[in-house]
Design a protein around this motif. Structure first.
Motif, PDB file in Angstrom:
ATOM      1  N   GLU A   1     -10.024   5.529  -9.561  1.00  0.00           N
ATOM      2  CA  GLU A   1     -10.133   7.026  -9.028  1.00  0.00           C
ATOM      3  C   GLU A   1      -7.962   8.150  -9.498  1.00  0.00           C
ATOM      4  OE1 GLU A   1     -12.068   9.580 -10.427  1.00  0.00           O
ATOM      5  OE2 GLU A   1     -13.858   8.828  -9.753  1.00  0.00           O
ATOM      6  N   GLY A   2      -7.714   6.671 -10.427  1.00  0.00           N
ATOM      7  CA  GLY A   2      -5.969   6.874 -10.749  1.00  0.00           C
ATOM      8  C   GLY A   2      -4.872   6.381  -9.706  1.00  0.00           C
ATOM      9  N   PHE A   3      -5.645   6.556  -8.226  1.00  0.00           N
ATOM     10  CA  PHE A   3      -4.464   6.115  -7.265  1.00  0.00           C
ATOM     11  C   PHE A   3      -3.699   4.780  -7.183  1.00  0.00           C
ATOM     12  CE2 PHE A   3      -7.079   9.599  -5.882  1.00  0.00           C
ATOM     13  CZ  PHE A   3      -6.298  11.113  -5.405  1.00  0.00           C
ATOM     14  N   VAL A   4      -3.218   5.179  -7.266  1.00  0.00           N
ATOM     15  CA  VAL A   4      -2.111   4.239  -7.229  1.00  0.00           C
ATOM     16  C   VAL A   4      -1.436   4.023  -5.920  1.00  0.00           C
ATOM     17  CG1 VAL A   4       0.875   3.237  -7.478  1.00  0.00           C
ATOM     18  CG2 VAL A   4      -0.919   4.503  -9.161  1.00  0.00           C
ATOM     19  N   ASN A   5      -0.983   2.599  -4.533  1.00  0.00           N
ATOM     20  CA  ASN A   5      -0.720   2.505  -3.691  1.00  0.00           C
ATOM     21  C   ASN A   5       0.488   2.303  -3.206  1.00  0.00           C
ATOM     22  OD1 ASN A   5      -0.831  -0.277  -1.546  1.00  0.00           O
ATOM     23  ND2 ASN A   5      -1.830   1.427  -0.715  1.00  0.00           N
ATOM     24  N   TYR A   6       1.347   1.919  -2.397  1.00  0.00           N
ATOM     25  CA  TYR A   6       2.590   2.002  -2.147  1.00  0.00           C
ATOM     26  C   TYR A   6       2.311   0.510  -1.272  1.00  0.00           C
ATOM     27  CZ  TYR A   6       6.950   2.232   0.268  1.00  0.00           C
ATOM     28  OH  TYR A   6       7.903   1.988   0.833  1.00  0.00           O
ATOM     29  N   ALA A   7       2.725  -0.182  -1.214  1.00  0.00           N
ATOM     30  CA  ALA A   7       2.406  -1.806  -1.012  1.00  0.00           C
ATOM     31  C   ALA A   7       2.069  -1.627   0.300  1.00  0.00           C
ATOM     32  CB  ALA A   7       3.296  -2.878  -2.059  1.00  0.00           C
ATOM     33  N   PRO A   8       4.185  -1.275   0.774  1.00  0.00           N
ATOM     34  CA  PRO A   8       3.958  -1.603   2.019  1.00  0.00           C
ATOM     35  C   PRO A   8       3.053  -1.091   3.126  1.00  0.00           C
ATOM     36  CG  PRO A   8       6.142  -1.380   0.602  1.00  0.00           C
ATOM     37  CD  PRO A   8       4.909  -0.683  -0.203  1.00  0.00           C
ATOM     38  N   GLU A   9       2.438   0.302   3.099  1.00  0.00           N
ATOM     39  CA  GLU A   9       2.203   1.173   3.628  1.00  0.00           C
ATOM     40  C   GLU A   9       0.020   0.914   3.287  1.00  0.00           C
ATOM     41  OE1 GLU A   9       5.342   3.642   4.985  1.00  0.00           O
ATOM     42  OE2 GLU A   9       3.465   4.364   3.441  1.00  0.00           O
ATOM     43  N   TRP A  10      -0.669  -0.120   3.972  1.00  0.00           N
ATOM     44  CA  TRP A  10      -1.488  -0.043   3.090  1.00  0.00           C
ATOM     45  C   TRP A  10      -2.387   1.161   3.198  1.00  0.00           C
ATOM     46  CZ3 TRP A  10      -5.475   2.372   6.063  1.00  0.00           C
ATOM     47  CH2 TRP A  10      -5.729   1.800   7.086  1.00  0.00           C
ATOM     48  N   TRP A  11      -2.116   2.408   3.563  1.00  0.00           N
ATOM     49  CA  TRP A  11      -3.061   3.523   3.926  1.00  0.00           C
ATOM     50  C   TRP A  11      -2.455   4.375   2.388  1.00  0.00           C
ATOM     51  CZ3 TRP A  11       0.177   1.243   8.511  1.00  0.00           C
ATOM     52  CH2 TRP A  11       1.615   2.007   7.656  1.00  0.00           C
ATOM     53  N   HIS A  12      -1.326   4.463   1.864  1.00  0.00           N
ATOM     54  CA  HIS A  12      -0.812   4.878   1.367  1.00  0.00           C
ATOM     55  C   HIS A  12      -0.579   5.239   0.056  1.00  0.00           C
ATOM     56  CE1 HIS A  12       3.512   7.269   0.150  1.00  0.00           C
ATOM     57  NE2 HIS A  12       3.874   6.765  -0.398  1.00  0.00           N
ATOM     58  N   TYR A  13      -1.527   6.486  -0.591  1.00  0.00           N
ATOM     59  CA  TYR A  13      -1.984   5.811  -1.953  1.00  0.00           C
ATOM     60  C   TYR A  13      -1.211   7.713  -3.082  1.00  0.00           C
ATOM     61  CZ  TYR A  13      -4.658   2.406  -1.231  1.00  0.00           C
ATOM     62  OH  TYR A  13      -5.528   1.695  -1.295  1.00  0.00           O
ATOM     63  N   SER A  14      -0.713   7.802  -4.170  1.00  0.00           N
ATOM     64  CA  SER A  14      -0.849   9.247  -5.233  1.00  0.00           C
ATOM     65  C   SER A  14      -1.545   8.596  -6.379  1.00  0.00           C
ATOM     66  CB  SER A  14       0.895   8.263  -5.194  1.00  0.00           C
ATOM     67  OG  SER A  14       2.214   8.260  -3.988  1.00  0.00           O
TER      68      SER A  14
ATOM     69  N   LEU B   1      -8.776   0.423  -1.277  1.00  0.00           N
ATOM     70  CA  LEU B   1      -7.973   0.021  -2.370  1.00  0.00           C
ATOM     71  C   LEU B   1      -8.560   0.058  -4.040  1.00  0.00           C
ATOM     72  CD1 LEU B   1      -4.976  -1.063  -3.825  1.00  0.00           C
ATOM     73  CD2 LEU B   1      -5.710  -3.276  -3.653  1.00  0.00           C
ATOM     74  N   GLU B   2      -9.669  -0.294  -3.794  1.00  0.00           N
ATOM     75  CA  GLU B   2     -10.992  -0.200  -4.887  1.00  0.00           C
ATOM     76  C   GLU B   2     -10.789   1.157  -5.430  1.00  0.00           C
ATOM     77  OE1 GLU B   2     -13.694  -3.891  -4.467  1.00  0.00           O
ATOM     78  OE2 GLU B   2     -12.446  -4.616  -4.850  1.00  0.00           O
ATOM     79  N   ALA B   3     -11.685   1.482  -4.388  1.00  0.00           N
ATOM     80  CA  ALA B   3     -12.335   2.960  -4.623  1.00  0.00           C
ATOM     81  C   ALA B   3     -11.354   4.029  -4.525  1.00  0.00           C
ATOM     82  CB  ALA B   3     -13.215   3.609  -3.200  1.00  0.00           C
TER      83      ALA B   3
ATOM     84  N   GLN C   1     -10.436  -7.227   7.572  1.00  0.00           N
ATOM     85  CA  GLN C   1      -9.489  -6.323   7.209  1.00  0.00           C
ATOM     86  C   GLN C   1      -8.648  -6.548   5.948  1.00  0.00           C
ATOM     87  OE1 GLN C   1      -6.617  -8.359  10.648  1.00  0.00           O
ATOM     88  NE2 GLN C   1      -7.547  -7.235  12.421  1.00  0.00           N
ATOM     89  N   ARG C   2      -8.497  -7.795   5.726  1.00  0.00           N
ATOM     90  CA  ARG C   2      -8.562  -8.118   3.442  1.00  0.00           C
ATOM     91  C   ARG C   2      -9.274  -7.065   3.014  1.00  0.00           C
ATOM     92  NH1 ARG C   2      -4.807 -10.349   1.265  1.00  0.00           N
ATOM     93  NH2 ARG C   2      -3.625 -11.043   2.978  1.00  0.00           N
ATOM     94  N   ALA C   3     -10.526  -7.527   3.559  1.00  0.00           N
ATOM     95  CA  ALA C   3     -11.544  -6.844   2.732  1.00  0.00           C
ATOM     96  C   ALA C   3     -11.727  -5.328   2.565  1.00  0.00           C
ATOM     97  CB  ALA C   3     -13.279  -7.686   3.383  1.00  0.00           C
ATOM     98  N   ASN C   4     -11.752  -4.896   4.397  1.00  0.00           N
ATOM     99  CA  ASN C   4     -11.797  -3.260   3.897  1.00  0.00           C
ATOM    100  C   ASN C   4     -10.456  -2.736   3.143  1.00  0.00           C
ATOM    101  OD1 ASN C   4     -13.544  -3.373   6.079  1.00  0.00           O
ATOM    102  ND2 ASN C   4     -12.471  -3.530   7.908  1.00  0.00           N
ATOM    103  N   ARG C   5      -9.435  -3.057   3.366  1.00  0.00           N
ATOM    104  CA  ARG C   5      -8.258  -2.925   2.408  1.00  0.00           C
ATOM    105  C   ARG C   5      -8.165  -3.071   1.110  1.00  0.00           C
ATOM    106  NH1 ARG C   5      -2.706  -5.159   5.453  1.00  0.00           N
ATOM    107  NH2 ARG C   5      -2.599  -4.813   7.376  1.00  0.00           N
ATOM    108  N   GLN C   6      -9.276  -3.663   0.534  1.00  0.00           N
ATOM    109  CA  GLN C   6      -9.660  -4.432  -0.358  1.00  0.00           C
ATOM    110  C   GLN C   6     -10.650  -3.070  -1.413  1.00  0.00           C
ATOM    111  OE1 GLN C   6      -7.975  -6.385  -2.572  1.00  0.00           O
ATOM    112  NE2 GLN C   6      -9.151  -5.347  -4.799  1.00  0.00           N
ATOM    113  N   ARG C   7     -11.123  -2.980   0.212  1.00  0.00           N
ATOM    114  CA  ARG C   7     -12.575  -1.792  -0.232  1.00  0.00           C
ATOM    115  C   ARG C   7     -11.746  -0.096  -0.642  1.00  0.00           C
ATOM    116  NH1 ARG C   7     -17.444  -1.171   0.365  1.00  0.00           N
ATOM    117  NH2 ARG C   7     -17.874  -3.542   1.819  1.00  0.00           N
TER     118      ARG C   7
END
Length: 199
Positions: free
Chosen positions: A170-183, A164-166, A156-162
């Motif tokens: 392209e410049g998106f930033v993750n909201y740390a409390p939600e693995w699905w949330h990017y701005s 995150l890296e993708a 699961q960690r590897a999937n989230r990391q994949r």
């Protein structure tokens, strides 16, 4: 704003707030259609993420993009109705509903600026794609949804990391409390909140 399908016509969308399949248990005010709109720069960046992932055998599934301010207000009203706990088992089994305002439900959302997206990854074999195991479902209000939660499995960690890296490529930033949330902060106009319904 740009409809992501003008850039990626076959992108996978599952816009939860346009149906009753979300933490409120009802279609959310402001969602008149299951569509993903983003500020054009954010939509273009997301299309590049999708293109890169496809070359690796993956795709994105979009859960939410631009969110009207009236939808955010509907979330706040729902959070204030402590008698409605229909979705507790699926979305906040370990929290009292009264504790959702703040970290999980905010009175102002970056989604309303049009440069934030909620999404996950699919793994594809030919034309068949399946969601990856990310450790929790979308809108699961719990520490297990934190991107770096120590309790998830290595896979699961590897999937989230994949993901995150993708996205960060392209410049998106993750909201740390939600693995699905990017701005994508440069694509948003600071302090500008939209309230046009999703059509």
């Amino acid at each position: 704003m740009t409809n992501i399908r003008t850039l990626v016509p076959d992108i996978d969308e599952d816009i939860h707030y346009a149906s009753a399949d979300n933490f409120t248990g009802a279609v959310v005010d402001g969602y008149q259609a299951p569509a993903c709109y983003l500020r054009t720069a954010a939509a273009q960046a997301l299309a590049r993420v999708e293109s890169t992932l496809r070359a690796q055998g993956y795709r994105l599934r979009l859960w939410d993009c631009y969110r009207p301010a009236r939808a955010v207000a509907a979330f706040v009203r729902w959070a204030g109705d402590l008698s409605d706990t229909r979705t507790k088992a699926a979305h906040y089994p370990n929290l009292d509903k009264g504790k959702l305002l703040g970290e999980y439900i905010a009175p102002v959302s970056g989604h309303s600026r049009g440069a934030t997206v909620d999404l996950t990854l699919l793994h594809c074999a030919g034309t068949t794609c399946q969601p990856l195991d990310m450790g929790t479902d979308f809108d699961f209000f719990d520490p297990r949804a934190h991107t770096d939660d120590p309790g998830i499995t290595p896979a699961q960690r590897a999937n989230r990391q994949r993901l995150l890296e993708a996205m960060t490529a392209e410049g998106f930033v993750n909201y740390a409390p939600e693995w699905w949330h990017y701005s994508l902060p440069p694509a948003a106009v600071p302090d500008l909140i939209y309230d046009v319904p999703v059509r």
